[in-house]
Scaffold this motif. Structure first.
Motif, mmCIF file in Angstrom:
data_model
loop_
_atom_site.group_PDB
_atom_site.id
_atom_site.type_symbol
_atom_site.label_atom_id
_atom_site.label_comp_id
_atom_site.label_asym_id
_atom_site.label_seq_id
_atom_site.Cartn_x
_atom_site.Cartn_y
_atom_site.Cartn_z
ATOM 1 N N LEU A 46 62.603 84.123 31.939
ATOM 2 C CA LEU A 46 63.946 84.694 31.931
ATOM 3 C C LEU A 46 63.984 85.776 32.994
ATOM 4 C CD1 LEU A 46 66.777 85.033 30.522
ATOM 5 C CD2 LEU A 46 65.703 86.853 29.165
ATOM 6 N N LYS A 47 64.980 85.688 33.899
ATOM 7 C CA LYS A 47 65.102 86.705 34.942
ATOM 8 C C LYS A 47 66.577 87.013 35.181
ATOM 9 C CE LYS A 47 65.041 83.460 38.876
ATOM 10 N NZ LYS A 47 64.322 83.089 40.123
ATOM 11 N N GLN A 48 66.838 88.232 35.654
ATOM 12 C CA GLN A 48 68.208 88.623 35.970
ATOM 13 C C GLN A 48 68.496 88.323 37.428
ATOM 14 O OE1 GLN A 48 69.306 92.701 35.023
ATOM 15 N NE2 GLN A 48 71.413 92.042 34.648
ATOM 16 N N LEU A 49 69.669 87.731 37.681
ATOM 17 C CA LEU A 49 70.073 87.377 39.025
ATOM 18 C C LEU A 49 70.858 88.514 39.671
ATOM 19 C CD1 LEU A 49 71.249 83.711 38.292
ATOM 20 C CD2 LEU A 49 68.979 84.497 39.037
ATOM 21 N N ASP A 50 71.069 88.411 40.975
ATOM 22 C CA ASP A 50 71.772 89.467 41.702
ATOM 23 C C ASP A 50 73.215 89.647 41.235
ATOM 24 O OD1 ASP A 50 69.500 89.890 43.192
ATOM 25 O OD2 ASP A 50 70.152 88.660 44.894
ATOM 26 N N GLY A 52 74.242 89.616 38.231
ATOM 27 C CA GLY A 52 74.273 90.154 36.880
ATOM 28 C C GLY A 52 74.047 89.129 35.794
ATOM 29 N N ARG A 53 74.095 87.854 36.164
ATOM 30 C CA ARG A 53 73.794 86.819 35.188
ATOM 31 C C ARG A 53 72.282 86.743 34.956
ATOM 32 N NH1 ARG A 53 77.628 81.601 36.860
ATOM 33 N NH2 ARG A 53 79.650 82.662 36.617
ATOM 34 N N TRP A 54 71.926 86.026 33.908
ATOM 35 C CA TRP A 54 70.524 85.787 33.605
ATOM 36 C C TRP A 54 70.225 84.307 33.781
ATOM 37 C CZ3 TRP A 54 66.992 89.616 32.103
ATOM 38 C CH2 TRP A 54 67.559 90.876 31.873
ATOM 39 N N GLU A 55 69.009 83.992 34.184
ATOM 40 C CA GLU A 55 68.577 82.605 34.337
ATOM 41 C C GLU A 55 67.388 82.340 33.419
ATOM 42 O OE1 GLU A 55 68.215 80.226 38.239
ATOM 43 O OE2 GLU A 55 66.145 80.835 37.761
ATOM 44 N N LEU A 56 67.535 81.344 32.563
ATOM 45 C CA LEU A 56 66.487 80.937 31.638
ATOM 46 C C LEU A 56 65.971 79.571 32.075
ATOM 47 C CD1 LEU A 56 64.983 81.508 28.927
ATOM 48 C CD2 LEU A 56 66.863 80.298 27.780
ATOM 49 N N SER A 57 64.673 79.475 32.340
ATOM 50 C CA SER A 57 64.106 78.237 32.871
ATOM 51 C C SER A 57 62.943 77.759 32.018
ATOM 52 C CB SER A 57 63.606 78.437 34.307
ATOM 53 O OG SER A 57 64.664 78.793 35.171
ATOM 54 N N PHE A 58 62.803 76.448 31.959
ATOM 55 C CA PHE A 58 61.680 75.820 31.262
ATOM 56 C C PHE A 58 61.220 74.623 32.084
ATOM 57 C CE2 PHE A 58 59.842 72.707 28.345
ATOM 58 C CZ PHE A 58 58.924 73.477 27.642
ATOM 59 N N GLU A 59 59.923 74.498 32.297
ATOM 60 C CA GLU A 59 59.359 73.355 33.004
ATOM 61 C C GLU A 59 58.139 72.871 32.239
ATOM 62 O OE1 GLU A 59 58.989 73.369 37.290
ATOM 63 O OE2 GLU A 59 60.084 75.280 37.382
ATOM 64 N N ALA A 60 57.945 71.545 32.224
ATOM 65 C CA ALA A 60 56.790 70.979 31.531
ATOM 66 C C ALA A 60 56.357 69.702 32.225
ATOM 67 C CB ALA A 60 57.135 70.691 30.072
ATOM 68 N N SER A 61 55.064 69.427 32.142
ATOM 69 C CA SER A 61 54.533 68.177 32.678
ATOM 70 C C SER A 61 53.381 67.714 31.805
ATOM 71 C CB SER A 61 54.054 68.361 34.125
ATOM 72 O OG SER A 61 53.013 69.324 34.190
ATOM 73 N N MET A 62 53.327 66.400 31.608
ATOM 74 C CA MET A 62 52.258 65.798 30.830
ATOM 75 C C MET A 62 52.069 64.371 31.323
ATOM 76 S SD MET A 62 51.928 65.392 26.683
ATOM 77 C CE MET A 62 51.877 67.175 26.450
ATOM 78 N N LEU A 63 50.846 64.019 31.681
ATOM 79 C CA LEU A 63 50.570 62.721 32.271
ATOM 80 C C LEU A 63 51.476 62.514 33.486
ATOM 81 C CD1 LEU A 63 50.067 60.588 29.038
ATOM 82 C CD2 LEU A 63 48.325 61.528 30.538
ATOM 83 N N VAL A 64 52.263 61.437 33.519
ATOM 84 C CA VAL A 64 53.119 61.167 34.675
ATOM 85 C C VAL A 64 54.565 61.548 34.403
ATOM 86 C CG1 VAL A 64 51.648 59.327 35.540
ATOM 87 C CG2 VAL A 64 53.458 58.778 33.890
ATOM 88 N N ALA A 65 54.830 62.256 33.306
ATOM 89 C CA ALA A 65 56.192 62.661 32.967
ATOM 90 C C ALA A 65 56.371 64.148 33.221
ATOM 91 C CB ALA A 65 56.499 62.343 31.507
ATOM 92 N N SER A 66 57.591 64.533 33.589
ATOM 93 C CA SER A 66 57.891 65.951 33.803
ATOM 94 C C SER A 66 59.346 66.214 33.458
ATOM 95 C CB SER A 66 57.616 66.347 35.259
ATOM 96 O OG SER A 66 58.484 65.649 36.137
ATOM 97 N N LEU A 67 59.634 67.461 33.188
ATOM 98 C CA LEU A 67 61.020 67.845 32.923
ATOM 99 C C LEU A 67 61.253 69.266 33.392
ATOM 100 C CD1 LEU A 67 61.418 69.946 30.249
ATOM 101 C CD2 LEU A 67 60.623 67.917 29.060
#
Length: 239
Positions: A46-50, A52-67
Motif C-alpha cells: 500500500l502506497k500513497q500516490l502524488d 493523494g490517492r492510495w494504491e493497493l497492489s497484490f502480485e502472486a506466482s506459482m508454477l506457470v500461473a501468475s496474477l
C-alpha cells in the motif's frame, strides 16, 4: 489459486478509517499449495500516490500461473472510496482480465469482465475485491468482532461476512507475532470453502498468514516472509 492468495473476503455498515491512520506497507509471502511440491511467492503493498490517492497492489506466482491485482482509492470523511480496479491472471489456460472504474459523480461502476461489459449502480460503501481486504484490516484494528462488506464481483454485488475467532501467535520468517485470527463466514449449506486470516497486532494489523480450503478439499496457504509498516521492518519475537 486466486481464491487462495487473495483474500488475498444482515445490514452492511460502511467500513471507515481515519485518513491519518492509513500507513503504507510492503509484505512478501511464501505461497504453498498442499497438492503441489513447489512453493510460490506473493507480495502485497500500500502506497500513497502524488495525487493523494492510495494504491493497493497484490502480485502472486506459482508454477506457470501468475496474477496481479491493483486498486486505487481515496478516503473521504473516513470512508473508503474505490477509484479503479484492475485484475489480470495468466497461465494454466485460465487467463482472465477485469477492469473497473468507479464514477462517483455518475454513481456507476463501468468496465469489463473477460470482455463482457460491466455497469453497476454505485453506492457509498461499495468496495472492489481488493479494497475490502484493506477495510477488513482496519476494522479488525478498530476492535470489531464481526464485519460485512458490499463487494462488486463481476456484474453482481455480493456481501462478504467475517468474524473474529480470537488471538493466536503466528511463527513467520520475520519472527513470532501476536495476531488476531479472523474467519470468512459462509453458509455451510451453500459453500464448503473455508478461509482463515491472521493480522499482526503490533504491525498495524498487517496480514501475516492466510489459509484456505477449497470445496474440493485442496488447501492453500500464504505466510509472511518479511515486510515493512510505515518504513519500519516487521520484526517478531525470536523462537
Amino acid at each position: 489459486m486466486r481464491r487462495a492468495l487473495l483474500l488475498l473476503l444482515a445490514a452492511v455498515t460502511l467500513p471507515t478509517v481515519a485518513a491519518d491512520k492509513l500507513e503504507p506497507f510492503t509484505a512478501s509471502y511464501t505461497a504453498d499449495w498442499k497438492q503441489v511440491p513447489v512453493s510460490g511467492s506473493a507480495s502485497r503493498s500500500l502506497k500513497q500516490l502524488d495525487n493523494g490517492r492510495w494504491e493497493l497492489s497484490f502480485e502472486a506466482s506459482m508454477l506457470v500461473a501468475s496474477l496481479k491485482e491493483t486498486s486505487t482509492l481515496q478516503v473521504d470523511n473516513g470512508v473508503f472510496l474505490p477509484q479503479t480496479y484492475h485484475f489480470e491472471r495468466s497461465g494454466l489456460g485460465k487467463s482472465k482480465e477485469i477492469e473497473q472504474d468507479f464514477d462517483w459523480t455518475q454513481k456507476k461502476v463501468l468496465g469489463s469482465d473477460r470482455g463482457d461489459p460491466i455497469s453497476v449502480t454505485l453506492n457509498r460503501g461499495l468496495l472492489d475485491k481488493s479494497t475490502y481486504q484493506l477495510a477488513l484490516q482496519h476494522d479488525v484494528a478498530a476492535g470489531k468482532k464481526s464485519m460485512s462488506y458490499q463487494v462488486i464481483d463481476g456484474s453482481e454485488v455480493e456481501v462478504y461476512d467475517f468474524r473474529v475467532l480470537g488471538e493466536e501467535r503466528v511463527e513467520t520468517q520475520a519472527g513470532t507475532v501476536d495476531a488476531i485470527k479472523v474467519e470468512r463466514v459462509r453458509d455451510p449449506t451453500q459453500s464448503s470453502r473455508k478461509t482463515i486470516l491472521w493480522f499482526a497486532k503490533d504491525w498495524n494489523y498487517l496480514l501475516v498468514r492466510l489459509h484456505q480450503v477449497e470445496k474440493d478439499g485442496k488447501e492453500y496457504q500464504i505466510m509472511l516472509k518479511d515486510g515493512t509498516v510505515d518504513g519500519r521492518p516487521v520484526q517478531g519475537a525470536k523462537s
